[in-house]
Write an enzyme that holds these catalytic residues in place. Structure first.
Site, short mmCIF file in Angstrom:
data_model
loop_
_atom_site.label_atom_id
_atom_site.label_comp_id
_atom_site.label_asym_id
_atom_site.label_seq_id
_atom_site.Cartn_x
_atom_site.Cartn_y
_atom_site.Cartn_z
CB CYS A 1 16.77 20.52 -7.96
SG CYS A 1 16.11 19.34 -9.53
CG LEU B 1 -2.06 -0.81 1.00
CD1 LEU B 1 -1.92 -2.34 0.85
CD2 LEU B 1 -3.15 -0.68 2.37
N GLY C 1 3.12 0.29 5.70
CA GLY C 1 4.40 1.04 6.38
C GLY C 1 4.11 1.57 7.97
CE LYS D 1 -3.95 3.87 8.17
NZ LYS D 1 -2.97 3.56 9.18
#
Length: 495
Positions: free
Chosen positions: A465, A190, A294, A272
């Protein structure tokens, strides 16, 4: 030119059949990746090592370039413990061995301590100690500022005499460890694009699991663009040997339903659970038996032991949480090491169900009662409508998106430059008004979205950058938010 690769220690202690299978998988993975890189090398399985050798088509003046590319690849392929360049020649005499070693190491041990380590296989009329003494003596003569330290040397000079072949190894370079993909089973991760989910995905890739990505879109095209970039980066750097899928599910309708029907303290847990239900459908269609998140213990209210237990009951799939005991700073440190930290910092935060007073110990019955008011078919409809693409194709799609962002190498009138690099990068290679001929502001990329609205809308701003990737992504974000006065500056700085 030859490199010697050693397998991760956990592979070498397995049974003969398993070790051979893992080794052959790693060889095939290397062949696939090196073929994509168009490197002119051969890969050979030798049981206790893998050898990568440059073909005869590589000219001497190309060695440095090929060597650099090889090292970059070998650092990031799961299953490699360490690797070294190997300088080889037929066994002739101790003097010839010493000559080869001095040519390889003489320039690297100046003002440093060293020890000579010899591994010998086969029958010879000399001992390993004889070789070490001869080589050590010659190294000291060639480099007087060096010194011997057998216990804690700064440099290990490693030699191998294998029958009639002598190998002097170069620097011992660390590999990624883990197992080759896909020696473990397949999982669905996920992926939100933040620090946690990208590190968790990496951990499973490193462990040899083919890892598909499932993204729940709560923030529109801007959010998805960033997450796609993270998925493509992880695949390209660590898993390019195998195809992976990116599944994007519009979760906004599900969030709206939760906001309308669920008590505020239970919203996070219910969200969730709904995500796991959707991921389970995705996993079934991909023939996958495990999901990856995570989550870390206690990091937010939905990640207490009690709430995680209730959340897990929403699915019959095994839920893997590789970060469960890690602190946030540990996770950020790993993200920095694997290269996802900058992408994670630039990712917009989208949480559609932030509870004012979240319940850290949600009662299962209360959660079930709250979910009974939800449309049970909505999740399946959203998954059915999901966008499924090969991660390998995301690079071209992202390139086409950022191609709409103007890139210039000269600053036009009435324009200013915004250096979006981190403070460390700015200090290493400063960018100032004299270099670009225009005023320069320093706004780190993770603050840019908030600060840009405060800038003069009548001016054009050029983002800078070092690689150009982050500036293009940030410019794309700003354009999607309605700002047309932004482009990208491409200039080469020198430290």
């Amino acid at each position: 030119m030859k490199f010697i690769i050693r397998l991760h220690a956990e592979i070498t202690i397995k049974s003969k059949g398993v070790r051979k299978r893992y080794g052959k998988v790693l060889v095939n993975n290397l062949k696939s990746i090196l073929r994509q890189q168009e490197l002119p090398v051969t890969v050979k399985w030798c049981w206790d090592r893998i050898e990568i050798t440059a073909t005869d088509s590589v000219l001497p003046d190309q060695y440095a370039s090929v060597e650099k590319q090889l090292i970059q690849v070998l650092h990031d392929v799961p299953g490699i413990a360490w690797f070294s360049q190997s300088f080889e020649q037929p066994l002739e005499s101790l003097e010839a061995i010493a000559d080869l070693t001095v040519a390889t190491w003489g320039h690297s041990i100046a003002n440093r301590s060293f020890a000579v380590r010899v591994n010998r296989k086969g029958e010879h009329d000399f001992s390993s100690q004889d070789v070490a003494k001869q080589v050590g003596s010659r190294l000291l003569a060639a480099t007087p500022s060096a010194r011997v330290n057998l216990k804690q040397p700064e440099v290990d000079v490693r030699l191998e005499i294998d029958g009639e072949t002598v190998r002097v190894f170069g620097d011992k370079l660390a590999g990624l460890g883990g197992f080759p993909i896909p020696t473990q089973e397949t999982v669905v991760s996920l992926l939100s694009g933040g620090f946690d989910s990208s590190v968790a995905s990496f951990q499973l890739l490193r462990r040899g699991a083919r890892t598909h990505f499932c993204f729940f879109n709560l923030g529109g095209a801007q959010h998805e663009t960033g997450v796609r970039q993270t998925a493509h980066y992880l695949w390209q750097r660590y898993a390019a040997s195998h195809p992976l899928k990116f599944v994007s599910i519009d979760f906004a309708p599900i969030v709206e339903e939760i906001l309308e029907h669920v008590e505020t303290g239970l919203m996070g847990v219910v969200l969730k659970r709904q995500m796991l239900r959707a991921a389970e459908i995705v996993a079934d269609r991909l023939n996958v038996s495990a999901l990856v998140t995570g989550e870390a213990l206690g990091q937010v209210s939905s990640q207490t032991l009690s709430n995680l237990s209730v959340i897990d009951e929403a699915t019959t799939k095994l839920v893997l949480r590789p970060l469960i005991t890690m602190d946030k700073q540990e996770i950020i440190n790993i993200a920095q090491q694997i290269g996802t930290a900058d992408l994670a910092r630039s990712m917009p935060e989208y949480c559609g169900v932030i509870s004012v007073k979240p319940n850290v110990k949600a009662a299962k019955q209360a959660v079930l009662e709250a979910e009974s008011t939800l449309d049970t078919s909505l999740i399946e409809r959203q998954v059915l409508a999901a966008n499924v693409v090969e991660v390998s194709s995301l690079g071209e799609q992202l390139a086409s998106q950022v191609s709409a962002v103007e890139t210039v190498d000269l600053v036009p009138q009435n324009a200013e430059v915004i250096d979006i690099r981190s403070a460390d990068q700015q200090e290493a290679k400063p960018l100032d008004e004299q270099q670009v001929g225009a005023p320069v502001q320093h706004i780190p990329f993770f603050k840019l979205a908030r600060r840009f609205a405060e800038l003069d809308s009548q001016k054009t701003y050029l983002l800078y950058c070092e690689q150009g990737v982050m500036s293009q992504l940030q410019a794309l974000y700003l354009q999607e938010q309605g700002y047309s006065n932004v482009a990208v500056l491409k200039v080469q700085l020198h430290s």
